[in-house]
Design a protein around this motif. Sequence first.
Motif, PDB file in Angstrom:
ATOM      1  N   HIS A 499       0.877  -1.221  -0.021  1.00  0.00           N
ATOM      2  CA  HIS A 499       0.001   0.107  -0.032  1.00  0.00           C
ATOM      3  C   HIS A 499       0.798   1.192   0.094  1.00  0.00           C
ATOM      4  CE1 HIS A 499      -3.237   2.830   0.745  1.00  0.00           C
ATOM      5  NE2 HIS A 499      -2.609   3.182   2.007  1.00  0.00           N
ATOM      6  N   VAL A 500       1.848   1.281   1.032  1.00  0.00           N
ATOM      7  CA  VAL A 500       2.501   2.533   0.883  1.00  0.00           C
ATOM      8  C   VAL A 500       3.699   2.677  -0.404  1.00  0.00           C
ATOM      9  CG1 VAL A 500       4.377   3.742   2.276  1.00  0.00           C
ATOM     10  CG2 VAL A 500       2.805   2.219   3.492  1.00  0.00           C
ATOM     11  N   THR A 501       4.008   1.497  -0.918  1.00  0.00           N
ATOM     12  CA  THR A 501       4.857   2.056  -2.149  1.00  0.00           C
ATOM     13  C   THR A 501       4.062   2.073  -3.375  1.00  0.00           C
ATOM     14  OG1 THR A 501       4.798  -0.699  -2.284  1.00  0.00           O
ATOM     15  CG2 THR A 501       6.796   0.290  -1.609  1.00  0.00           C
ATOM     16  N   ASP A 502       2.669   1.688  -3.158  1.00  0.00           N
ATOM     17  CA  ASP A 502       1.798   2.180  -4.345  1.00  0.00           C
ATOM     18  C   ASP A 502       1.554   3.744  -4.218  1.00  0.00           C
ATOM     19  OD1 ASP A 502       1.585  -0.335  -5.510  1.00  0.00           O
ATOM     20  OD2 ASP A 502      -0.371  -1.214  -4.413  1.00  0.00           O
ATOM     21  N   VAL A 503       1.302   3.868  -2.972  1.00  0.00           N
ATOM     22  CA  VAL A 503       0.923   5.577  -2.652  1.00  0.00           C
ATOM     23  C   VAL A 503       2.049   6.351  -3.102  1.00  0.00           C
ATOM     24  CG1 VAL A 503       0.370   7.352  -0.840  1.00  0.00           C
ATOM     25  CG2 VAL A 503      -0.712   5.071  -0.983  1.00  0.00           C
ATOM     26  N   THR A 509       6.063  10.391  -4.294  1.00  0.00           N
ATOM     27  CA  THR A 509       6.812  10.404  -2.920  1.00  0.00           C
ATOM     28  C   THR A 509       7.987   9.221  -2.835  1.00  0.00           C
ATOM     29  OG1 THR A 509       4.742  10.997  -1.796  1.00  0.00           O
ATOM     30  CG2 THR A 509       6.634  10.424  -0.378  1.00  0.00           C
ATOM     31  N   THR A 510       9.279   9.589  -2.737  1.00  0.00           N
ATOM     32  CA  THR A 510      10.286   8.650  -2.777  1.00  0.00           C
ATOM     33  C   THR A 510       9.992   7.785  -1.455  1.00  0.00           C
ATOM     34  OG1 THR A 510      11.702  10.279  -3.463  1.00  0.00           O
ATOM     35  CG2 THR A 510      12.778   8.423  -2.706  1.00  0.00           C
ATOM     36  N   ILE A 511      10.268   6.478  -1.757  1.00  0.00           N
ATOM     37  CA  ILE A 511       9.888   5.376  -0.905  1.00  0.00           C
ATOM     38  C   ILE A 511      11.355   4.730  -0.553  1.00  0.00           C
ATOM     39  CG2 ILE A 511       8.631   3.442  -0.195  1.00  0.00           C
ATOM     40  CD1 ILE A 511       6.951   5.583  -0.895  1.00  0.00           C
ATOM     41  N   VAL A 526      11.709  -9.466  -2.863  1.00  0.00           N
ATOM     42  CA  VAL A 526      10.729  -8.679  -2.611  1.00  0.00           C
ATOM     43  C   VAL A 526      10.368  -7.337  -2.412  1.00  0.00           C
ATOM     44  CG1 VAL A 526       8.700  -8.548  -0.755  1.00  0.00           C
ATOM     45  CG2 VAL A 526      10.053 -10.648  -1.086  1.00  0.00           C
ATOM     46  N   LEU A 527      11.596  -6.757  -1.707  1.00  0.00           N
ATOM     47  CA  LEU A 527      11.534  -5.129  -1.750  1.00  0.00           C
ATOM     48  C   LEU A 527      11.649  -4.599  -3.092  1.00  0.00           C
ATOM     49  CD1 LEU A 527      13.799  -4.881   1.517  1.00  0.00           C
ATOM     50  CD2 LEU A 527      11.245  -5.013   1.348  1.00  0.00           C
ATOM     51  N   LEU A 528      12.514  -5.209  -4.024  1.00  0.00           N
ATOM     52  CA  LEU A 528      12.847  -4.615  -5.639  1.00  0.00           C
ATOM     53  C   LEU A 528      11.269  -4.946  -6.078  1.00  0.00           C
ATOM     54  CD1 LEU A 528      14.471  -4.131  -7.922  1.00  0.00           C
ATOM     55  CD2 LEU A 528      14.783  -6.485  -8.140  1.00  0.00           C
ATOM     56  N   GLY A 529      10.608  -5.862  -5.917  1.00  0.00           N
ATOM     57  CA  GLY A 529       9.388  -6.135  -6.387  1.00  0.00           C
ATOM     58  C   GLY A 529       8.438  -4.859  -6.202  1.00  0.00           C
ATOM     59  N   LEU A 530       8.426  -4.722  -4.799  1.00  0.00           N
ATOM     60  CA  LEU A 530       7.423  -3.846  -4.298  1.00  0.00           C
ATOM     61  C   LEU A 530       7.661  -2.294  -4.801  1.00  0.00           C
ATOM     62  CD1 LEU A 530       7.439  -4.788  -0.649  1.00  0.00           C
ATOM     63  CD2 LEU A 530       5.630  -4.589  -2.002  1.00  0.00           C
ATOM     64  N   GLY A 531       8.948  -2.128  -5.397  1.00  0.00           N
ATOM     65  CA  GLY A 531       9.201  -0.864  -6.099  1.00  0.00           C
ATOM     66  C   GLY A 531       9.935   0.111  -5.373  1.00  0.00           C
ATOM     67  N   ALA A 554      13.910  -6.480 -12.127  1.00  0.00           N
ATOM     68  CA  ALA A 554      12.959  -5.760 -11.529  1.00  0.00           C
ATOM     69  C   ALA A 554      11.691  -6.162 -12.053  1.00  0.00           C
ATOM     70  CB  ALA A 554      13.447  -4.263 -11.447  1.00  0.00           C
ATOM     71  N   ALA A 555      11.422  -6.335 -13.189  1.00  0.00           N
ATOM     72  CA  ALA A 555      10.022  -6.547 -13.859  1.00  0.00           C
ATOM     73  C   ALA A 555       9.615  -7.776 -13.375  1.00  0.00           C
ATOM     74  CB  ALA A 555      10.008  -6.351 -15.291  1.00  0.00           C
ATOM     75  N   GLU A 556      10.407  -8.724 -13.290  1.00  0.00           N
ATOM     76  CA  GLU A 556      10.264 -10.110 -12.810  1.00  0.00           C
ATOM     77  C   GLU A 556       9.724 -10.153 -11.266  1.00  0.00           C
ATOM     78  OE1 GLU A 556      13.048 -12.730 -15.544  1.00  0.00           O
ATOM     79  OE2 GLU A 556      12.959 -13.525 -13.387  1.00  0.00           O
TER      80      GLU A 556
END
Length: 597
Positions: A499-503, A509-511, A526-531, A554-556
């Motif tokens: 949720h936070v990374t989507d926001v 906003t830099t995450i 997982v952290l990479l996948g979350l963006g 990253a895309a994977e």
Amino acid sequence: MDMADNLHDEIRLFGIGGSPGICIGKAYIVDKEGVDIVSRYAIEKKDLKDEVKRFKAAVKRSKDDLLAIIDNTPDTLKQHAYVFETHLQLIKDKMLYGLTIDTIEKERVNAEWAFKKTISHIKAMFQDISDPYLRERAEDIVQVGDRIMRNLTGATRVNLADITARVILVARDLSPAETSQINLKRVKGFVTDRGGKTSHTSIIARSMEIPAVLGLEKATRTIKNDDLIIVDGLSGIVIINPTEATLLEFTERDQNYAAHRTVFIRDSHLAAVTLDKVELKILGNIEKPDETKSAISYGADGIGLYRTEFQYMRRPSFPTETELFTHYKETVEALAPKPVTIRTLDINGDKAIDGNNNNNREENPALGLRAIRYCLKKPEIFKTQLRAILRAAAYGDLRVLFPMISGYVEVMEAKALLYKVADELEAEGIPHNRDIKIGIMIEVPSAVFLAETLAEEVDFFSIGTNDLIQYSMAIDRNNKEVMYLYQPMHPSILRMLKHVTDVGRKTGTTICICGEMAGDPFYVPVLLGLGFQELSLPPQSIPPVKSLLRALNAAEARSFVDELMVYKSAPEIVKALISRYGGILDDNAYLEAEANS
Ligand code: PEP
Ligand code: MG
């Protein structure tokens, strides 16, 4: 990972990997017991003078011990020695000294008994005092008393700086100050019954790069002096009396670990770019200004979390604006042009200055007057730090980060104070920079759900999973009994991170993520996948994390994270993670989290 290989009395103990690395050596038990049993006996009048002399000699020996410790503290660790300076001042304290001599003479009792009486008297006096500094001093008095008592009773107290053989320390607990006294030429590693991954002792051990396993519960009862032991600080295992086969296995593991690190470190100054050319900034978490050196040498792209509270602890008074400004300026200049994120005072909770900050001891410190709550309640203390931050911001890319934000009002109040301080500096004609990036820690669940609103007010979010997990799962992060619920891959935690990374993406906003899980390669896919755009971790973890990111796509990872959202429990997610990324992690000897689970 089970209790196999139990031949020839080999015993395996499982604890928490406090600091990575493997060491093999003889155990050295640090005895911290034995001073409480003090008996009372009468002293004849003619012997009173000698009894007083005996007490004075013990005080003198304690003073000499302290001076030697301070002298022998290497410059890089001087920061931790201030506690001993404080003890040195207290040793000369009139009450401690005078009252004991008085009791020996008036009551005609032995020095140990008189001294014990003095200490209980002082403790009782301090008990009802609400001032945090004074109570902190009471704790110091107890420690000084312990030292004098040992010299008086002749109880052997290990002076960590005096150990001559190359050994592995085994202790019930080691304080951060004691840990910092460890002579790396003599001590290969240490294990303790108490402590955990996020304890300050672990943090210091990691910064000294000494293998450590903590939270073993029964290490001091099970391990005997001179036992041959293996300490694997990566997986949190201690092996007593290892078989030949185990010795061979761990010697190889050690060599592999060292070889891998050499490879990681060689490339660690290069950017962390994934196979599909996504770059993440890998920043360092530091607790003291002198750790910037190791952050730089391990290739940090900046400092993502400067835990400033450690500079406020175990000292007679809080640091001045000039002291803070000097430290922050040095740090920002050392890193320039890379960014330095200064987190404002996150005091109390598990980093209590004293465990008490109202007039009464807090029932639930983690839920109490901690971090931004403390600062907003004590604006003068907060403003001193904010002034130092804005002044140092004139010397490089400095960012400010407010901890433990639970809602909108706290953000607005903190920002208002920051700008007020900027106006004051301007009016006073003091050089500063008010145009700095403002961020908040997302570590309280209410902030997760308010992320969209909070994003309008700040430039970046830094997710503190150590606390986010604590507060979401309702577990004390230092309580071993509920550690099994500390699950970074719990579906609810994963959803919050998502949720936070989507926001963050939606609002520009830099995450960043700066909890301990960011430094554990197991979670990196997982952290990479979350963006996440930035990961902030203990400096020594930067090389393996950067190296792993270079082997990922990253895309994977993004589509993998979407797949994870269907799972109902942490074990299912961990299983999926291992089955998808286990190969890459294993190839690179990264499986820290799995080994610990
Ligand atoms: C966190 O809570 O994840 C964090 C990084 O801050 P600290 O460990 O200092 O509470
Ligand atoms: Mg926190």
